[in-house]
Enzyme design. Sequence first.
Site, PDB file in Angstrom:
ATOM      1  N   TYR A 156      20.580  -9.733 -19.020  1.00  0.00           N
ATOM      2  CA  TYR A 156      20.597  -9.335 -17.606  1.00  0.00           C
ATOM      3  C   TYR A 156      19.788 -10.340 -16.775  1.00  0.00           C
ATOM      4  CZ  TYR A 156      20.285  -6.237 -13.506  1.00  0.00           C
ATOM      5  OH  TYR A 156      20.369  -5.700 -12.239  1.00  0.00           O
ATOM      6  N   LYS A 160      21.085 -12.758 -13.821  1.00  0.00           N
ATOM      7  CA  LYS A 160      20.635 -12.638 -12.434  1.00  0.00           C
ATOM      8  C   LYS A 160      19.955 -13.923 -11.942  1.00  0.00           C
ATOM      9  CE  LYS A 160      22.343  -8.552 -11.723  1.00  0.00           C
ATOM     10  NZ  LYS A 160      23.482  -8.375 -10.796  1.00  0.00           N
TER      11      LYS A 160
HETATM   12  N1  LIG Z   1      20.095  -0.158  -9.498  1.00  0.00           N
HETATM   13  C1  LIG Z   1      19.170  -1.085  -9.653  1.00  0.00           C
HETATM   14  O1  LIG Z   1      17.981  -0.800  -9.927  1.00  0.00           O
HETATM   15  C2  LIG Z   1      19.536  -2.540  -9.441  1.00  0.00           C
HETATM   16  C3  LIG Z   1      18.487  -3.466  -9.356  1.00  0.00           C
HETATM   17  C4  LIG Z   1      18.790  -4.798  -9.173  1.00  0.00           C
HETATM   18  C5  LIG Z   1      20.102  -5.207  -9.065  1.00  0.00           C
HETATM   19  N2  LIG Z   1      21.102  -4.294  -9.156  1.00  0.00           N
HETATM   20  C6  LIG Z   1      22.481  -4.780  -9.060  1.00  0.00           C
HETATM   21  O2  LIG Z   1      23.180  -4.072  -8.065  1.00  0.00           O
HETATM   22  C7  LIG Z   1      24.585  -4.175  -8.329  1.00  0.00           C
HETATM   23  C8  LIG Z   1      25.201  -2.796  -8.172  1.00  0.00           C
HETATM   24  O3  LIG Z   1      24.698  -1.972  -9.217  1.00  0.00           O
HETATM   25  P1  LIG Z   1      24.251  -0.464  -8.992  1.00  0.00           P
HETATM   26  O4  LIG Z   1      22.802  -0.395  -9.280  1.00  0.00           O
HETATM   27  O5  LIG Z   1      24.778   0.040  -7.720  1.00  0.00           O
HETATM   28  O6  LIG Z   1      24.948   0.219 -10.252  1.00  0.00           O
HETATM   29  P2  LIG Z   1      26.182   1.232 -10.340  1.00  0.00           P
HETATM   30  O7  LIG Z   1      26.512   1.337 -11.792  1.00  0.00           O
HETATM   31  O8  LIG Z   1      25.858   2.472  -9.611  1.00  0.00           O
HETATM   32  O9  LIG Z   1      27.331   0.458  -9.567  1.00  0.00           O
HETATM   33  C9  LIG Z   1      27.940  -0.684 -10.137  1.00  0.00           C
HETATM   34  C10 LIG Z   1      29.444  -0.576  -9.939  1.00  0.00           C
HETATM   35  O10 LIG Z   1      30.055  -1.706 -10.572  1.00  0.00           O
HETATM   36  C11 LIG Z   1      31.211  -1.246 -11.280  1.00  0.00           C
HETATM   37  N3  LIG Z   1      31.516  -2.149 -12.378  1.00  0.00           N
HETATM   38  C12 LIG Z   1      30.803  -2.307 -13.526  1.00  0.00           C
HETATM   39  N4  LIG Z   1      31.409  -3.213 -14.312  1.00  0.00           N
HETATM   40  C13 LIG Z   1      32.527  -3.618 -13.647  1.00  0.00           C
HETATM   41  C14 LIG Z   1      33.546  -4.548 -13.938  1.00  0.00           C
HETATM   42  N5  LIG Z   1      33.564  -5.208 -15.096  1.00  0.00           N
HETATM   43  N6  LIG Z   1      34.534  -4.725 -13.036  1.00  0.00           N
HETATM   44  C15 LIG Z   1      34.540  -4.027 -11.866  1.00  0.00           C
HETATM   45  N7  LIG Z   1      33.591  -3.142 -11.537  1.00  0.00           N
HETATM   46  C16 LIG Z   1      32.602  -2.946 -12.420  1.00  0.00           C
HETATM   47  C17 LIG Z   1      30.824   0.150 -11.761  1.00  0.00           C
HETATM   48  O11 LIG Z   1      31.956   0.940 -12.058  1.00  0.00           O
HETATM   49  C18 LIG Z   1      30.016   0.676 -10.599  1.00  0.00           C
HETATM   50  O12 LIG Z   1      30.829   1.364  -9.677  1.00  0.00           O
HETATM   51  C19 LIG Z   1      24.703  -4.760  -9.738  1.00  0.00           C
HETATM   52  O13 LIG Z   1      25.023  -6.132  -9.640  1.00  0.00           O
HETATM   53  C20 LIG Z   1      23.314  -4.565 -10.316  1.00  0.00           C
HETATM   54  O14 LIG Z   1      23.000  -5.501 -11.315  1.00  0.00           O
HETATM   55  C21 LIG Z   1      20.847  -2.973  -9.328  1.00  0.00           C
END
Ligand SMILES: NC(=O)c1ccc[n+]([C@@H]2O[C@H](COP(=O)([O-])OP(=O)(O)OC[C@H]3O[C@@H](n4cnc5c(N)ncnc54)[C@H](O)[C@@H]3O)[C@@H](O)[C@H]2O)c1
Length: 282
Positions: A156, A160
């Site tokens: 991860y 990132k």
């Molecule tokens: N939640 C956190 O703490 C956090 C922190 C830092 C970064 N992020 C980043 O934020 C972004 C959104 O994540 P989130 O936290 O909202 O999580 P989430 O799981 O709620 O949403 C992510 C979405 O991406 C979709 N997805 C996953 N794999 C996929 C694929 N192969 N093709 C198409 N869609 C796909 C999922 O179905 C989901 O709807 C991500 O890039 C994640 O790495 C999240």
Amino acid sequence: MQDYGSKVVAVTGAANGIGRELARRFAAAGAGLALADIDADHLEALRTELTAGGTDVLTAVFDVRDAEAMEDFARRTYDVYGAVDLFFNNAGVISVGTVWEQPLADWDWLLDVNVKGLVHGIKAFVPRMIAQNTPCRIVDTASIAGLLAVENSPAYVASKFAALSLTEVLDLQLQAAGSKVTAHVVCPGVVRTDLDNCLRHRDPGRYDPDDPYYKTDDHRSRFAVVTRSIPVGMPVDEAVTVVVDELEKGTFCIFTHPMYNPAVTGRTAALVAGSRPARVAR
Ligand SMILES: NC(=O)c1ccc[n+]([C@@H]2O[C@H](COP(=O)([O-])OP(=O)(O)OC[C@H]3O[C@@H](n4cnc5c(N)ncnc54)[C@H](O)[C@@H]3O)[C@@H](O)[C@H]2O)c1
């Protein structure tokens, strides 16, 4: 928030978490939406909710690892709306492990979704946005783990760091090309989303769910860090408010948790000083 009444916003990873909140926010501000996700049920639920509120919504169900499907999403979006003002390249997943024990299939999955998925979005949308010749934005989602080496999640973190530097290079190249498109990157800290459930998106044909490493205490305790932290993270609406506010100011790198800023500058200072990375208790 500004009025987005004549604007079009495209989002990948729109069915849950940050992507869904972005979709709701821009729908409320009047934008037309193009929403993509691998999660067909949650995407359809969101489409139903937003169209009931009078928003134009185009949806596409595909895996961001599929470059042709991303190209098709961009083509359909432009066929329907004729332009895209904001493209959120947001879909992402997480995994845990040690660098030497995590199965290679984990690395392939993480890097293909979190890095190649972004590249597919850029390749599909950016040429069309450049040709559009209006001020518009591409917004990649990285993480604070794109600036700080979180010990728990090597693939991860690698993905990132790649996402952040990819976006920097993209913006440099857009500047060099004299384009009106600007690139931005979101670096959230922990946000309360569905990320801890992301394993459900894995294709069982492309990894071994019975790999002995997944049964080890090491893997269990590392994954517990994720399942413990995400449900107590920043509420997603607060995180998205920061993202929208900073985008409207034109900020390149958007931090949802400024509390990490000293750690980011501290890491750079430690690297320059030649120090080993400092461990943080998990
Ligand atoms: N939640 C956190 O703490 C956090 C922190 C830092 C970064 N992020 C980043 O934020 C972004 C959104 O994540 P989130 O936290 O909202 O999580 P989430 O799981 O709620 O949403 C992510 C979405 O991406 C979709 N997805 C996953 N794999 C996929 C694929 N192969 N093709 C198409 N869609 C796909 C999922 O179905 C989901 O709807 C991500 O890039 C994640 O790495 C999240």
